[in-house]
Structures are given as C-alpha cells and as structure tokens.
Write an enzyme that holds these catalytic residues in place. Structure first.
Site, PDB file in Angstrom:
ATOM      1  N   ASN A  23     -12.372   1.125  -6.695  1.00 45.98           N
ATOM      2  CA  ASN A  23     -12.864   2.108  -5.719  1.00 45.98           C
ATOM      3  C   ASN A  23     -12.153   1.953  -4.376  1.00 45.98           C
ATOM      4  O   ASN A  23     -11.894   0.836  -3.927  1.00 45.98           O
ATOM      5  CB  ASN A  23     -14.378   1.932  -5.539  1.00 45.98           C
TER       6      ASN A  23
ATOM      7  N   GLY B 229     -15.577   8.548  -4.091  1.00 43.27           N
ATOM      8  CA  GLY B 229     -16.630   8.865  -3.127  1.00 43.27           C
ATOM      9  C   GLY B 229     -16.301  10.085  -2.301  1.00 43.27           C
ATOM     10  O   GLY B 229     -16.590  11.216  -2.669  1.00 43.27           O
ATOM     11  N   ARG B 230     -15.634   9.868  -1.153  1.00 43.45           N
ATOM     12  CA  ARG B 230     -15.474  10.929  -0.166  1.00 43.45           C
ATOM     13  C   ARG B 230     -14.708  12.133  -0.675  1.00 43.45           C
ATOM     14  O   ARG B 230     -14.873  13.238  -0.146  1.00 43.45           O
ATOM     15  CB  ARG B 230     -14.781  10.349   1.084  1.00 43.45           C
TER      16      ARG B 230
ATOM     17  N   CYS C 207     -22.741  -2.447   1.495  1.00 37.86           N
ATOM     18  CA  CYS C 207     -23.119  -1.626   2.645  1.00 37.86           C
ATOM     19  C   CYS C 207     -22.879  -2.378   3.953  1.00 37.86           C
ATOM     20  O   CYS C 207     -23.377  -3.483   4.150  1.00 37.86           O
ATOM     21  CB  CYS C 207     -24.575  -1.195   2.552  1.00 37.86           C
TER      22      CYS C 207
ATOM     23  N   PRO D 186     -21.837   6.002  -5.175  1.00 40.85           N
ATOM     24  CA  PRO D 186     -23.098   6.230  -4.452  1.00 40.85           C
ATOM     25  C   PRO D 186     -22.791   6.523  -2.990  1.00 40.85           C
ATOM     26  O   PRO D 186     -21.987   5.821  -2.381  1.00 40.85           O
ATOM     27  CB  PRO D 186     -23.825   4.881  -4.593  1.00 40.85           C
TER      28      PRO D 186
ATOM     29  N   ALA E 148     -25.036   7.437   0.519  1.00 39.04           N
ATOM     30  CA  ALA E 148     -26.315   7.699   1.176  1.00 39.04           C
ATOM     31  C   ALA E 148     -26.253   9.030   1.914  1.00 39.04           C
ATOM     32  O   ALA E 148     -25.278   9.315   2.612  1.00 39.04           O
ATOM     33  CB  ALA E 148     -26.623   6.572   2.154  1.00 39.04           C
TER      34      ALA E 148
END
Ligand SMILES: Cc1cc2nc3c(=O)[nH]c(=O)nc-3n(C[C@H](O)[C@H](O)[C@H](O)COP(=O)(O)O)c2cc1C
Length: 411
Positions: free
Chosen positions: A259, A283-284, A159, A45, A47
């Site tokens: 992760n 992710g990135r 987060c 995920p 944002a």
C-alpha cells in the site's frame, strides 16, 4: 480533508510515473485463510470516506463481465446496484471499513454499534478494521466484529492521528512491539475468522520495525499483513518506500498486501513487479478515480484499459449521489435533518476528490462549497457537466486556472 482529528492529503507529493512493466499483472486471486480475494485488490480503509455507500459504489463501479472480458457500462451497472450480479465480477476484491474504536465498540449499545458496523450482502468479502491498545478490549471488539458477520478482522497499527496515538492506538503502538505481541495473541484467541494487521514502516526512520512486526504477526497466527510504506513521522508526505514492502514479502510466508501511492493501473503492476507482494491496496486514488479497480481488471484481462469520458464521469457521480440520498432516506441512525446534512457534506467531499484534474474542476469545487443541500450540490454538478457537453468555453482546465491565478499574483 480532516479525518477524525488528523490532516490527510488528497494529493500525492511528486508522484512517480510508472510505465506498465512487461509481462506483470496484478494477481487474479489472493487467499487470506479460507477467504478468496478475487482479484487481489483491496480498497484501503479511509475514515470519513469508506462507509457502506462508498464501498458498494466502488465495488459496483469496478464491475466487468468475466465472460466477454468486457467492462459493464455505468448504465448497466446502475441498474444492477441492488440486483444479484451473475456473470460479472468486481475488479475490487476486498472491502474494508474505516477504523473503529475497539473501546467504543465494546462499550456502546447494540443499536449504536450498527451505525459503525453496517454492511450489506453485496459487500462480501469485507474486513472490519479496529484500533485500540488494550488486548482484552480489542479481543472483545474482534468477537463483536465476527458475530456481526464480517469475513475478516483487521488491526490498525498505522493511524498517525494525535488523538489515537495519544491513547497508544494506531501507529502509537509501533514503539511497543511486546504490547503488539500481547494484542496479537489476545485477538487471535478470541476469533476464528482470518485476522490481519495494517501497519506503517515504524515510528520514524530511526525505528523501522516493519520486518520484525510482520514476522511476529506470522508467528502469532495472523493470516496476512498490509504495509503502508511510510513511517508515522512521514504522515502522508514524501513517497511510499516500496522497497520495504519487498523486504516484508521476503521475510514472511503469509500474504503481503502492498500500500502507498498507487494512482494508476501502471502503478499497481509496478508495485507487484518491484516488491513481489500478493495484492495491492488502493486508498486516495479510489475517490478521485473510482474506475481504478475496473481499469486494473481490464488491463489484466486484455492488456489495455479504457479511460472514462466526461459523460461517464457525470453518470458515475450521479449514481453515487443517488446512492447517498437513498441511504439517507432509508437509514434511521440519525434524525432526518442531520442525515440530510451529513449526506450533503459527503456529496461535497466526493465532488471535491472527484473533480481534481478535471477541466473546470476548480470552479465547480468553489461553487459546490456554497451549496447547502444535497439537491443544490446535484444541481451544480448537472450544470457543470451540461456546460462541458455543450462545449462551453468557460470550463477552463486546471492548468488554465493555475495560470490565470498566478498571472493575477504577478500583476
Ligand atoms: C481520508 C483518509 C482516511 C484514512 N483512514 C484510515 C483508516 O481509518 N485506517 C487505516 O488503516 N488507514 C487509513 N488511511 C490510510 C489509507 O488506508 C492508506 O494507507 C493511505 O492513504 C496510503 O494509501 P494511498 O496512497 O493509496 O492513499 C486513511 C487515509 C486517508 C486519505
């Protein structure tokens, strides 16, 4: 870039290079409760990044044919975006929404909720991630997520944003294990779909609680855990400490998703080899290399993987931009001008992730920054790739640009 009030890094600090480990592959499947994640790869995920368009883009960019074990070309894939996919399979096994406030979800009108929880049929299996600190509000939000048709519900305990932590949400809760226990129980009772949690190692090095937290998740009936192997204090700096993923894997029987810092198929296999985790979450690397899931799948199937050409990159960025423009046309969530403005912003953001490390990328990023509309961004991208095709020597490499800039400073 800035994601809802916290600064996140597009790049990695001194990334470790991994060689492909002998005989180890990312698993073909992971099961979370009754949901089959095939293969065992997850889009993290993010944002401001992983909205419905980006998620579908990644799922389709990851397509490969399971019959011939060959990769589906971008051209074929582009024509399949809206079509039923038959004998091809995506290398990305699970999609996740960006985090959504449980408080907001439980208070907002149905029409507004749709904006946050929009997904399409080709996104299954898909998890919705929520954050908050009130057990009853989180339980209510989880019910909404289940009723909307998501396959899984995920709780964000990672987060680091001040605004989220300030309300005790995200990684703020890592300092309050009993409260996490209450939340686990309330949400578990509220829904029947699989319930997972994504968390960090702990608040800081003095309070690493990931193993305890994972044990508690298992005891309270959660179906899987995902660990971003950094503390809250680390933010996105330094390196992810994969040894803690191994420690969590040894402590629990439910699936563990690893992760942090996967940039290549080699990194993905190395994480599996070093930690024994059941799946990898990326992710990135996804916006800078949207082929990463397909490369992992191709490596699993054939022992090697292809690298994209400049033409592949051009086709892919055009496909994504067209998807963004189509969504902006179709969506009713905002007035048209605002939608188009948002779309131009997303195009700039993606072009910036996507052109890191590409020859001449720095120059393109600078010119895109000046563009005002989606059409202008597209024109810059087309011009850039045509110059590459015609071998225009003005497309300098990143290294050349750095050298030029540092030479200017030295002068
Ligand atoms: C722009 C951005 C936004 C993020 N937003 C979220 C989020 O909404 N929820 C979450 O659990 N993690 C979020 N993260 C963290 C990622 O899911 C992931 O844990 C982190 O980037 C480490 O994985 P990576 O090294 O593969 O990027 C975000 C990361 C980035 C870069």
């Amino acid at each position: 870039m800035s994601g809802r009030g916290f600064t996140v890094k597009k790049n990695w600090d001194n990334p470790r290079e991994h060689a492909m480990p002998e005989g180890v592959r990312v698993p073909a499947e992971m099961r979370i409760g009754p949901v089959s994640i095939t293969p065992a790869t997850v889009l993290a995920p993010m944002a401001g990044v992983t909205d419905t368009v980006f998620r579908r883009f990644i799922r389709h960019a990851s397509l490969f044919s399971s019959d011939q074990l060959s990769v589906v070309s971008d051209q074929e894939k582009a024509s399949e975006i809206d079509a039923e996919v038959t004998n091809s399979q995506s290398g990305c096994g699970l999609l996740m929404t960006e985090f959504t406030s449980a408080d907001g979800l439980s208070r907002m009108r149905e029409s507004k909720r749709k904006r946050y929880l929009t997904f399409y049929d080709d996104e299954h299996p898909i998890a919705a991630q929520i954050f908050g600190s009130n057990p009853q509000t989180l339980a209510e939000a989880a019910r909404i997520v289940q009723d909307t048709g998501f396959d899984l519900i995920d709780l964000n305990l990672g987060c680091p944003a001040k605004r989220v932590v300030g309300c005790n949400g995200g990684s703020g809760l890592l300092r309050d294990l009993p409260k996490i226990g209450e939340i686990f129980r309330a949400v578990r009772k509220a829904v029947t779909i699989p319930f997972t949690v994504k968390f960090r190692l702990g608040w800081n090095d003095a309070q690493i609680i990931c193993v305890e937290l994972a044990r508690m998740a298992e005891a309270e009936g959660l179906n899987a855990v995902a660990l971003h192997a950094r503390t809250r204090e680390q933010g996105y700096t330094g390196q992810a400490r994969w040894e803690w993923i191994a420690a969590v894997k040894q402590a629990v029987g439910i699936p563990v998703v690893g992760n942090g810092d996967i940039r290549t198929p080699e990194d993905a296999a190395a994480m599996i080899a070093q930690t024994g985790c059941d799946a990898v979450m990326i992710g990135r690397a996804a916006p800078s290399n949207p082929w990463i899931f397909r490369q992992i799948a191709q490596y699993t199937a054939t022992g090697s993987y292809e690298r994209p050409t400049a033409e592949d990159r051009h086709r892919l960025i055009r496909t994504y931009f067209q998807m963004l423009l189509d969504e902006a046309e179709a969506s009713q969530s905002l007035p048209k001008d605002a939608r188009m403005g948002e779309t131009a912003g997303k195009m700039k953001q993606f072009a910036s992730w996507f052109t890191h490390g590409v020859p001449g990328g720095a120059k393109l990023r600078a010119s895109i920054y000046q563009a005002r509309t989606g059409a202008e961004v597209l024109a810059q991208v087309d011009g850039f790739f045509s110059a590459l095709d015609s071998g225009d020597s003005s497309a300098e490499t990143e290294e050349e640009a750095i050298y030029r800039e540092s030479a200017l400073v030295c002068d």
